[in-house]
Structures are given as C-alpha cells and as structure tokens.
Design a protein around this motif. Structure first.
Motif, PDB file in Angstrom:
ATOM      1  N   GLU A 103       0.810  -1.223   0.000  1.00 36.28           N
ATOM      2  CA  GLU A 103       0.000   0.000   0.000  1.00 36.28           C
ATOM      3  C   GLU A 103       0.843   1.272   0.000  1.00 36.28           C
ATOM      4  O   GLU A 103       0.613   2.165  -0.800  1.00 36.28           O
ATOM      5  N   LYS A 104       1.789   1.390   0.893  1.00 38.31           N
ATOM      6  CA  LYS A 104       2.524   2.654   0.992  1.00 38.31           C
ATOM      7  C   LYS A 104       3.669   2.774  -0.017  1.00 38.31           C
ATOM      8  O   LYS A 104       4.413   3.740   0.003  1.00 38.31           O
ATOM      9  N   TYR A 105       3.768   1.804  -0.932  1.00 34.74           N
ATOM     10  CA  TYR A 105       4.813   1.840  -1.953  1.00 34.74           C
ATOM     11  C   TYR A 105       4.236   2.052  -3.352  1.00 34.74           C
ATOM     12  O   TYR A 105       4.915   1.804  -4.341  1.00 34.74           O
ATOM     13  N   LYS A 106       2.997   2.522  -3.427  1.00 38.93           N
ATOM     14  CA  LYS A 106       2.346   2.768  -4.726  1.00 38.93           C
ATOM     15  C   LYS A 106       3.187   3.744  -5.542  1.00 38.93           C
ATOM     16  O   LYS A 106       3.585   4.802  -5.057  1.00 38.93           O
ATOM     17  N   GLY A 107       3.494   3.351  -6.777  1.00 37.37           N
ATOM     18  CA  GLY A 107       4.264   4.192  -7.680  1.00 37.37           C
ATOM     19  C   GLY A 107       5.772   4.111  -7.484  1.00 37.37           C
ATOM     20  O   GLY A 107       6.521   4.726  -8.240  1.00 37.37           O
ATOM     21  N   ASP A 108       6.235   3.354  -6.502  1.00 39.14           N
ATOM     22  CA  ASP A 108       7.676   3.245  -6.223  1.00 39.14           C
ATOM     23  C   ASP A 108       8.333   2.150  -7.053  1.00 39.14           C
ATOM     24  O   ASP A 108       7.704   1.138  -7.378  1.00 39.14           O
ATOM     25  N   LYS A 109       9.621   2.349  -7.359  1.00 40.54           N
ATOM     26  CA  LYS A 109      10.429   1.301  -7.978  1.00 40.54           C
ATOM     27  C   LYS A 109      10.987   0.436  -6.857  1.00 40.54           C
ATOM     28  O   LYS A 109      11.482   0.950  -5.852  1.00 40.54           O
ATOM     29  N   VAL A 110      10.874  -0.882  -7.026  1.00 39.40           N
ATOM     30  CA  VAL A 110      11.377  -1.821  -6.027  1.00 39.40           C
ATOM     31  C   VAL A 110      12.164  -2.927  -6.720  1.00 39.40           C
ATOM     32  O   VAL A 110      12.032  -3.135  -7.928  1.00 39.40           O
ATOM     33  N   SER A 111      12.966  -3.631  -5.935  1.00 38.17           N
ATOM     34  CA  SER A 111      13.718  -4.773  -6.463  1.00 38.17           C
ATOM     35  C   SER A 111      12.893  -6.034  -6.273  1.00 38.17           C
ATOM     36  O   SER A 111      12.387  -6.294  -5.187  1.00 38.17           O
ATOM     37  N   LYS A 112      12.773  -6.803  -7.336  1.00 45.54           N
ATOM     38  CA  LYS A 112      12.030  -8.070  -7.302  1.00 45.54           C
ATOM     39  C   LYS A 112      13.061  -9.193  -7.428  1.00 45.54           C
ATOM     40  O   LYS A 112      13.678  -9.373  -8.466  1.00 45.54           O
ATOM     41  N   TRP A 113      13.255  -9.936  -6.326  1.00 43.56           N
ATOM     42  CA  TRP A 113      14.188 -11.060  -6.293  1.00 43.56           C
ATOM     43  C   TRP A 113      13.408 -12.345  -6.461  1.00 43.56           C
ATOM     44  O   TRP A 113      12.408 -12.561  -5.768  1.00 43.56           O
ATOM     45  N   THR A 114      13.853 -13.210  -7.373  1.00 45.52           N
ATOM     46  CA  THR A 114      13.185 -14.482  -7.647  1.00 45.52           C
ATOM     47  C   THR A 114      14.158 -15.629  -7.447  1.00 45.52           C
ATOM     48  O   THR A 114      15.296 -15.564  -7.905  1.00 45.52           O
ATOM     49  N   PHE A 115      13.699 -16.673  -6.742  1.00 45.32           N
ATOM     50  CA  PHE A 115      14.491 -17.871  -6.485  1.00 45.32           C
ATOM     51  C   PHE A 115      13.648 -19.093  -6.814  1.00 45.32           C
ATOM     52  O   PHE A 115      12.492 -19.175  -6.385  1.00 45.32           O
ATOM     53  N   GLU A 116      14.204 -20.045  -7.560  1.00 47.35           N
ATOM     54  CA  GLU A 116      13.489 -21.302  -7.797  1.00 47.35           C
ATOM     55  C   GLU A 116      13.442 -22.089  -6.500  1.00 47.35           C
ATOM     56  O   GLU A 116      14.412 -22.125  -5.746  1.00 47.35           O
ATOM     57  N   LEU A 117      12.299 -22.727  -6.253  1.00 44.94           N
ATOM     58  CA  LEU A 117      12.148 -23.551  -5.056  1.00 44.94           C
ATOM     59  C   LEU A 117      12.451 -25.000  -5.380  1.00 44.94           C
ATOM     60  O   LEU A 117      12.081 -25.504  -6.438  1.00 44.94           O
ATOM     61  N   ILE A 118      13.110 -25.658  -4.451  1.00 41.81           N
ATOM     62  CA  ILE A 118      13.448 -27.073  -4.578  1.00 41.81           C
ATOM     63  C   ILE A 118      12.418 -27.857  -3.758  1.00 41.81           C
ATOM     64  O   ILE A 118      12.066 -27.457  -2.657  1.00 41.81           O
ATOM     65  N   ASP A 119      11.926 -28.962  -4.279  1.00 35.60           N
ATOM     66  CA  ASP A 119      10.977 -29.821  -3.559  1.00 35.60           C
ATOM     67  C   ASP A 119       9.709 -29.083  -3.139  1.00 35.60           C
ATOM     68  O   ASP A 119       9.251 -29.203  -2.012  1.00 35.60           O
TER      69      ASP A 119
END
Length: 163
Positions: A103-119
C-alpha cells in the motif's frame, strides 16, 4: 556574581521532581508497549533488512521452503500507483505473509528477487519464491507457481509426514 543557596529542602524537591519525571516516562513506555505488543509480534519481518542473497534464502527457509541460491534473479519493477481489483487481490496474498503490504509503496520502484524452489509441494508444479525489497527492506513476499502463474502467500509450509 551569582550566589545559589542549596539547602536540604531544595535537594529533596529536586529529587522528588526527578523521580516523578522518571515514573511518568516509565508508565508512558509501558502503555505504549502494551498497545503495540501484538503488532510487533505479528509482523516480525516488517522492516526486515535483507542485504545479501544468503539472507534472502535464509528468510525463505524460515518459511519452510528450500530456495536454490544459484537461480537468484533480480529485476526492477514499479508498484502500480492505483490498485485495480486484481492487484488488490494480489496485495491481500502478500498481507498473509507476515502482515506485509504494498500500500505505501504505490508508484515506487522496487527490487524483485526471484528464487526457484526445490521440492515444492504443489502437485507436479514448479514454483519460485519472490521477495520485493525497497532499499534492502522487505516489503512483500509470495510464492509464484508455474506454469499457471498463480501467486500464493509465503506461509510456513507443512512438511509431508508420509514415509
């Protein structure tokens, strides 16, 4: 030149005033802690700083998921300024993860970190853990199942007890 006269009565008054100020401060602090205790307990990861990939993988592990650190990917994304029904539903799933919210980050640029899950326990589905960070502060976390692209809250995974 000034002359200050200190007698036993003035020392007693000063000590009494100092004791009252300390007592009022302690009471105010106790009242504040009493009313904010549940929020602090509920949101242990709010404001959590994750400055290394290992810290991110450790956070995911605390949720009962095994992330492959070698698959880490980062991208810059923008949180929409206005949430439509779909994004509002998505934010509700994020709220289920330690009370986080976008909610309080509307319009902000953020870092999106993605990790594959095992099992991942998802009926022959693959999944990724996604962490959203603003200046190393965790603001959102969710599981993204593939190939359907369904987002789920990153809640404590139940371990399969079948042997």
């Amino acid at each position: 030149m000034f002359v200050i006269t200190i007698n036993k009565k003035r020392i007693t008054q000063a000590v009494a005033i100092a004791a009252c100020v300390i007592a009022v401060g302690a009471i105010a602090l106790g009242v504040k802690n009493f009313f904010t205790k549940d929020e602090a307990t509920f949101s242990t990861s709010k404001g959590m700083k994750l400055s290394t990939t290992q810290q991110m993988v450790d956070y995911i592990a605390e949720k009962g998921h095994n992330a492959d650190i070698q698959t880490a990917q980062v991208a810059e994304v923008v949180i929409p300024k206005k949430f439509d029904d779909t994004f509002e539903s998505f934010n509700e799933k994020i709220k289920q993860t330690d009370g986080l919210s976008l909610e309080k980050y509307k319009g902000d640029k953020v870092s999106k970190w993605t990790f594959e899950l095992i099992d991942y326990n998802g009926e022959d589905k693959k999944a990724s853990a996604v962490l959203l960070l603003k200046k190393e502060k965790l603001i959102g976390a969710y599981i993204l199942e593939s190939p359907d692209g369904i987002a789920k809250p990153m809640v404590q995974q139940q371990k399969d007890t079948k042997q």
